[in-house]
Write an enzyme that holds these catalytic residues in place. Structure first.
Site, PDB file in Angstrom:
ATOM      1  N   ASP B 152     -15.473  -6.196  -3.561  1.00 23.78           N
ATOM      2  CA  ASP B 152     -14.534  -5.665  -4.569  1.00 23.78           C
ATOM      3  C   ASP B 152     -15.004  -6.095  -5.960  1.00 23.78           C
ATOM      4  O   ASP B 152     -16.215  -6.191  -6.197  1.00 23.78           O
ATOM      5  CB  ASP B 152     -13.122  -6.186  -4.255  1.00 23.78           C
ATOM      6  CG  ASP B 152     -12.042  -5.198  -4.660  1.00 23.78           C
ATOM      7  OD1 ASP B 152     -11.900  -4.971  -5.868  1.00 23.78           O
ATOM      8  OD2 ASP B 152     -11.345  -4.661  -3.787  1.00 23.78           O
ATOM      9  N   HIS B 184      -8.391  -6.370  -9.380  1.00 19.00           N
ATOM     10  CA  HIS B 184      -8.270  -5.685  -8.082  1.00 19.00           C
ATOM     11  C   HIS B 184      -8.781  -6.558  -6.947  1.00 19.00           C
ATOM     12  O   HIS B 184      -8.145  -6.682  -5.887  1.00 19.00           O
ATOM     13  CB  HIS B 184      -9.062  -4.376  -8.178  1.00 19.00           C
ATOM     14  CG  HIS B 184      -8.850  -3.426  -7.047  1.00 19.00           C
ATOM     15  ND1 HIS B 184      -9.615  -3.469  -5.897  1.00 19.00           N
ATOM     16  CD2 HIS B 184      -7.986  -2.400  -6.881  1.00 19.00           C
ATOM     17  CE1 HIS B 184      -9.234  -2.498  -5.092  1.00 19.00           C
ATOM     18  NE2 HIS B 184      -8.238  -1.841  -5.657  1.00 19.00           N
ATOM     19  N   ASN B 282      -6.290   7.603  -2.205  1.00 26.46           N
ATOM     20  CA  ASN B 282      -4.937   7.778  -2.776  1.00 26.46           C
ATOM     21  C   ASN B 282      -4.745   9.127  -3.462  1.00 26.46           C
ATOM     22  O   ASN B 282      -3.951   9.234  -4.386  1.00 26.46           O
ATOM     23  CB  ASN B 282      -4.684   6.667  -3.813  1.00 26.46           C
ATOM     24  CG  ASN B 282      -4.959   5.299  -3.258  1.00 26.46           C
ATOM     25  OD1 ASN B 282      -4.431   4.930  -2.227  1.00 26.46           O
ATOM     26  ND2 ASN B 282      -5.816   4.548  -3.941  1.00 26.46           N
TER      27      ASN B 282
END
Lengths: 80, 413
Positions: B152, B184, B282
Site C-alpha cells: 500500500d 491509506h 468501488n
C-alpha cells in the site's frame, strides 16, 4: 514523439526464457528497465510504434502501455 | 467560557470518533403543547421566521427546510435551523433556556439507519462482524508466527499502536521511504494487523501479533507504477508471507479479460504457500442499478477478490460485482463501510469506507486461520476462508461465499 512506458508479456512457452525475449526486445528498440522472470514480464520504455513492432517478436504474447494505479482522495466520504 | 490551551477533547481520539455528530441546529422541547406563548418565545430568541407546522404537514417537511424555525404545535417541539451559525445558535440556545415555557434545548443530531452491527466501546463493528472477538487466541497472540504483508502507501512508523512491533519494511517507490505520507496504508495495516488503540481497550485490528511486512508500492500521493506493484507482490511471496493484502486496483471495462501476468503471479503465490487478497473496486453506483466489474488485479482467478458490506451486512453501494466472466467474480466479502482504523499522526484514527477497508479484514482473518494449522496455506487457506464464510442474503455476484469469519472458540479478548 514522446516515449511511453511499455509492458511486454512473454507467452507461456517462453516464460523460462524471459531474458532471451528481453534481448530481442532491446534489439527491436525497447529500453528494458526491469524484468520479472517469475511471471514473464518485461518493463521498459520506447516509442509508441513499439506497441506494434514488439508484438511480432518471438515469444511475446502481448504488448501494452504500462498502467498505473491511483487511489482516490483520502477522505471518509470517498470510497477507497 | 474561559480561554484555555487545553484541546477540546479528553485526548481519546477513538472516543471522539464515536461521539454523536451534531447538525448545528437545535431541538427545543416545550413544557406543554406549543401555543402562542411558545411561538413568541421562539421569535424573541431568533427574530422572525417561526413557522407553525401541523402533524398533517409533516410529509411536506422537506419543502420547509429553508425556514429558520419550525414548531410542531401538537408535539410541543421546535427545530431551529443550523443556518444561524455557531455563535448565533449559542446565543439563541441561552435565550431559550432562560425562558419559562421551555423545558429543554439540545443540539440536533444526525440519525442513522438501525444497524445490525455498530462500533461499541469494545471494538469496531468490523472486528465484531467477522467474529474476531470470539477467536480462540488471546488478542496479543493473534496471528503469531504468520507473515502478513500489506502492499500500500506504507505505514506511519511512529504510530503508538505499532510501537514495539517487529515490522519488516521495504519501499518500491523511487525516492520515498516506507513512512506513510498518505494515510491509506496505515489504515489498511491497522485493520489487518493492528490491535487495540493505545492506552485503551478499544480494538480495531484483527491479527494483532502477525509478523507485519509493509511494502510501499503506492507513493505519498496514492499512485503507483504497475512495475513497482508487481515487484512488491514478488517480494511478499519470496518473503514467504502467508497472506498478502492489496487494497489497490484499477477499473476494467465490461468484457475485459484478466491480465495473464496477474493470473500468473496469483498462481505462483498459491504454489508458494501465499494467498494474494485484493480489493474488488468501488466503481458501482448501486442506487442507480449500476454494477461495475471487479477491477484488476482482483479479477485474476487466482487472486481473492473482496467485496464490501455495510453495518446491515448489505452489499455496499459502491462495491463492484461479478460482471465479467473468466475470473471477474467476487470470492468473499468483508466490512467496508464506516471502518475505524489507524491513520498517521497527529490524527491517529479515522473512519473510512471502500473495498480497500474490506480487504484487510479478510487478510487479518486469513492470518488467524493460518495460525491454527500450518497446512492452511495457499489454496487450502483460500478454501478455508470461503468454506467458513457466513452466507448473506445478497447474491454471490455481489458477496461471493459471504462474510469472512474468524476461527471460533473461547473468547480471548
Amino acid at each position: 514523439m514522446a516515449d511511453i512506458a511499455l509492458k511486454v508479456v512473454v507467452d507461456e512457452a517462453h516464460i523460462g526464457k524471459t531474458d532471451m525475449v528481453s534481448r530481442s526486445a532491446v534489439k527491436a528498440g525497447m529500453r528494458v528497465e526491469s524484468i520479472v522472470p517469475e511471471i514473464g514480464v518485461i518493463y521498459g520504455s520506447g516509442d509508441e510504434t513499439l506497441l506494434a513492432s514488439l508484438a511480432k517478436v518471438e515469444g511475446v504474447q502481448k504488448v501494452d502501455k504500462e498502467t498505473s494505479f491511483c487511489l482516490p482522495p483520502c477522505s471518509e466520504k470517498v470510497p477507497q | 467560557m474561559a480561554a484555555t490551551d487545553e484541546p477540546a477533547t479528553d485526548g481519546n481520539s477513538v472516543l471522539d470518533l464515536l461521539r454523536p455528530k451534531a447538525t448545528g441546529g437545535l431541538v427545543v422541547s416545550f413544557a406543554e403543547r406549543a401555543g402562542r406563548d411558545e411561538v413568541s418565545a421562539l421569535e424573541n430568541a431568533i427574530g422572525s421566521g417561526v413557522r407553525s407546522v401541523g402533524l398533517s404537514d409533516a410529509a411536506e417537511i422537506n419543502a420547509l427546510d429553508s425556514e429558520p424555525a419550525l414548531v410542531f404545535e401538537e408535539l410541543g417541539v421546535a427545530f431551529v435551523s443550523e443556518r444561524f451559525g455557531l455563535e448565533a445558535t449559542s446565543s439563541i440556545r441561552a435565550k431559550l433556556m432562560d425562558t419559562e415555557c421551555v423545558q429543554n434545548v439540545r443540539p440536533e443530531f444526525y440519525m442513522f439507519a438501525i444497524e445490525t452491527f455498530g462500533d461499541t466501546a469494545e471494538a469496531t463493528w468490523g472486528v465484531r462482524a467477522v467474529g474476531a472477538l470470539d477467536s480462540p487466541q488471546r488478542i496479543e497472540e493473534r496471528g503469531e508466527g504468520i507473515r502478513l504483508a500489506v502492499l500500500d502507501t506504507g505505514l506511519d512508523l511512529t504510530h503508538p499502536d505499532f510501537a514495539g512491533r517487529n515490522i519488516v519494511q521495504r519501499s518500491f517507490v523511487p525516492g520515498q521511504g516506507v513512512q506513510d505520507g498518505h494515510g491509506h496504508g496505515t489504515h489498511c495495516a491497522g485493520t489487518a494487523a493492528g490491535g487495540r488503540a493505545a492506552q485503551s481497550q478499544f480494538r480495531y485490528g484483527i491479527a494483532s501479533n502477525a509478523e507485519l511486512y509493509v511494502g510501499k508500492v503506492l507513493n505519498n500521493a496514492g499512485s503507483g507504477r504497475e512495475r513497482d506493484i508487481i515487484a512488491g507482490m514478488i517480494w511478499a511471496i519470496q518473503q514467504r508471507c502467508a497472506v498478502v493484502s492489496m487494497s489497490l486496483g484499477r477499473p476494467v471495462q465490461p468484457g475485459e479479460e484478466p491480465a495473464p501476468e496477474y493470473e500468473r503471479i496469483g498462481r505462483l503465490a498459491l504454489q508458494q504457500g501465499s494467498l494474494l487478497i485484493a480489493a474488488a473496486g468501488n466503481e458501482s453506483s448501486r442506487r442507480y442499478g449500476f454494477i461495475a466489474p471487479v477491477g484488476a488485479p482482483a479479477n485474476a482467478p487466482s487472486i481473492m477478490a473482496v467485496a464490501a458490506v455495510d453495518q446491515s451486512l448489505e452489499v455496499a453501494e459502491f462495491s463492484c460485482g461479478a460482471i465479467n466472466p473468466g475470473g471477474g467474480e467476487i470470492d468473499i466479502a468483508g466490512p467496508g463501510v464506516g471502518i475505524l482504523s489507524a491513520t498517521p499522526q497527529p490524527e491517529l484514527y479515522r473512519k473510512m469506507q471502500g473495498t480497500s477497508m474490506a480487504c484487510p479484514h479478510v487478510a487479518g482473518v486469513a492470518a488467524l486461520w493460518a495460525e491454527t494449522d500450518p497446512e492452511l496455506r495457499g489454496q487450502a487457506l483460500w478454501d478455508k476462508l470461503t468454506g467458513t464464510a457466513r452466507g448473506l442474503d445478497a447474491p454471490a455476484r455481489d458477496v461471493g461465499a459471504g462474510l469472512v469469519q474468524a476461527p471460533q472458540g473461547q473468547a480471548g479478548v
